[in-house]
Design a protein around this motif. Structure first.
Motif, short mmCIF file in Angstrom:
data_model
loop_
_atom_site.label_atom_id
_atom_site.label_comp_id
_atom_site.label_asym_id
_atom_site.label_seq_id
_atom_site.Cartn_x
_atom_site.Cartn_y
_atom_site.Cartn_z
N ALA A 44 51.10 17.86 -2.86
CA ALA A 44 52.11 18.30 -3.83
C ALA A 44 53.42 17.57 -3.56
O ALA A 44 53.88 17.52 -2.42
CB ALA A 44 52.31 19.80 -3.74
N VAL A 45 54.00 16.95 -4.61
CA VAL A 45 55.23 16.18 -4.43
C VAL A 45 56.37 16.62 -5.33
O VAL A 45 57.52 16.24 -5.10
CB VAL A 45 54.98 14.66 -4.62
N GLY A 46 56.09 17.40 -6.37
CA GLY A 46 57.17 17.79 -7.27
C GLY A 46 56.67 18.52 -8.49
O GLY A 46 55.49 18.88 -8.59
N VAL A 47 57.58 18.71 -9.41
CA VAL A 47 57.32 19.40 -10.67
C VAL A 47 57.96 18.56 -11.77
O VAL A 47 59.10 18.12 -11.63
CB VAL A 47 57.93 20.82 -10.66
N GLY A 48 57.23 18.33 -12.84
CA GLY A 48 57.79 17.57 -13.96
C GLY A 48 57.06 17.87 -15.25
O GLY A 48 55.88 18.20 -15.22
N GLY A 49 57.76 17.75 -16.34
CA GLY A 49 57.15 18.00 -17.64
C GLY A 49 58.22 18.20 -18.69
O GLY A 49 59.29 17.59 -18.63
N PHE A 50 57.95 19.08 -19.62
CA PHE A 50 58.84 19.30 -20.75
C PHE A 50 59.15 20.77 -20.92
O PHE A 50 58.38 21.63 -20.51
CB PHE A 50 58.19 18.78 -22.04
N ARG A 51 60.26 21.02 -21.56
CA ARG A 51 60.62 22.34 -22.04
C ARG A 51 60.99 22.18 -23.52
O ARG A 51 61.50 21.14 -23.91
CB ARG A 51 61.83 22.90 -21.30
N ILE A 52 60.73 23.21 -24.28
CA ILE A 52 61.18 23.21 -25.66
C ILE A 52 62.69 23.31 -25.62
O ILE A 52 63.24 24.18 -24.95
CB ILE A 52 60.54 24.36 -26.45
N GLY A 53 63.37 22.41 -26.27
CA GLY A 53 64.83 22.34 -26.19
C GLY A 53 65.52 23.29 -27.15
O GLY A 53 66.25 22.85 -28.03
N PHE A 54 65.27 24.58 -26.98
CA PHE A 54 65.91 25.57 -27.86
C PHE A 54 67.41 25.33 -27.86
O PHE A 54 68.04 25.22 -26.82
CB PHE A 54 65.60 27.00 -27.39
N GLY A 55 67.99 25.22 -29.04
CA GLY A 55 69.43 25.00 -29.16
C GLY A 55 69.81 23.54 -29.02
O GLY A 55 70.98 23.20 -29.13
N HIS A 56 68.85 22.67 -28.76
CA HIS A 56 69.10 21.24 -28.64
C HIS A 56 68.15 20.51 -29.58
O HIS A 56 67.14 21.04 -30.00
CB HIS A 56 68.87 20.75 -27.21
N ASP A 57 68.46 19.27 -29.84
CA ASP A 57 67.63 18.45 -30.70
C ASP A 57 66.61 17.71 -29.84
O ASP A 57 66.97 16.79 -29.12
CB ASP A 57 68.52 17.47 -31.47
N GLY A 58 65.37 18.14 -29.87
CA GLY A 58 64.32 17.45 -29.13
C GLY A 58 63.77 18.26 -27.98
O GLY A 58 64.09 19.43 -27.79
N ARG A 59 62.94 17.61 -27.19
CA ARG A 59 62.32 18.21 -26.02
C ARG A 59 63.11 17.83 -24.78
O ARG A 59 63.53 16.69 -24.62
CB ARG A 59 60.89 17.72 -25.85
N GLU A 60 63.26 18.79 -23.88
CA GLU A 60 63.91 18.50 -22.61
C GLU A 60 62.86 18.01 -21.62
O GLU A 60 61.84 18.65 -21.41
CB GLU A 60 64.59 19.75 -22.05
N VAL A 61 63.10 16.84 -21.04
CA VAL A 61 62.22 16.31 -20.01
C VAL A 61 62.83 16.69 -18.66
O VAL A 61 64.04 16.56 -18.46
CB VAL A 61 62.00 14.79 -20.14
N VAL A 62 62.00 17.24 -17.77
CA VAL A 62 62.48 17.72 -16.47
C VAL A 62 61.61 17.17 -15.36
O VAL A 62 60.42 16.90 -15.56
CB VAL A 62 62.50 19.27 -16.39
N CYS A 63 62.20 16.97 -14.19
CA CYS A 63 61.42 16.64 -13.00
C CYS A 63 62.27 16.86 -11.77
O CYS A 63 63.49 16.72 -11.79
CB CYS A 63 60.88 15.22 -13.03
N GLN A 64 61.59 17.27 -10.72
CA GLN A 64 62.23 17.43 -9.42
C GLN A 64 61.17 17.14 -8.37
O GLN A 64 60.07 17.71 -8.42
CB GLN A 64 62.81 18.82 -9.22
N PHE A 65 61.50 16.24 -7.45
CA PHE A 65 60.57 15.85 -6.40
C PHE A 65 61.06 16.36 -5.05
O PHE A 65 62.26 16.49 -4.83
CB PHE A 65 60.42 14.32 -6.36
#
Length: 148
Positions: free
Chosen positions: A61-82
């Motif tokens: 296991a090295v991290g977490v990454g993916g998307f969140r629905i960007g409620f209140g924003h235009d588009g998808r939020e891309v996230v990652c933390q290693f």
């Protein structure tokens, strides 16, 4: 043999849907907030099939990454933390390039944004290299970046 689906893959990384088995990774990344964050990710994935994936490299296991629905924003939020010991191998850049492809092809998205702490120079460089530019005020923290 894996008893859960492989949801995301790059040359060196693989990601599975968030599940209780990822709690130790979440604790290492997020400390006291881990249980709540994992619960939220499991619920979001169950409802929308969009949530950060626990990521592994070479079986670790090295991290977490993916998307969140960007409620209140235009588009998808891309996230990652290693995890800190996963740095310096180019995994974040590899992850982000493949995640954006996944977002365009699988999620059919065309607008992406991310948030990075202003003092996180390495993440800001990774985002810039992928084509993200800062939006908002120069004093905002975290910095919001949008894919050009």
């Amino acid at each position: 043999m894996l008893d859960y689906p492989m949801e995301f893959r790059t040359l060196r990384l693989s990601g599975q849907p968030p599940a209780p088995r990822a709690l130790s990774l979440y604790k290492a990344l997020f400390g006291a907030a881990a249980e709540g964050m994992l619960d939220r990710d499991i619920q979001d994935y169950g409802r929308h099939r969009i949530a950060p994936w626990p990521l592994s490299h070479a079986g670790r296991a090295v991290g977490v990454g993916g998307f969140r629905i960007g409620f209140g924003h235009d588009g998808r939020e891309v996230v990652c933390q290693f995890l800190p010991d996963a740095g310096g191998e180019g995994l974040a850049s590899e992850y982000l390039a493949s995640a954006l492809d996944h977002g365009r092809i699988v999620l059919r998205g065309d607008r992406f944004f991310g948030r990075v702490a202003r003092d996180n120079a390495a993440s800001l460089r990774v985002m810039a290299k992928a084509g993200f530019v800062e939006t908002g005020a120069a004093t905002d923290d975290p910095v919001t970046l949008r894919l050009r």
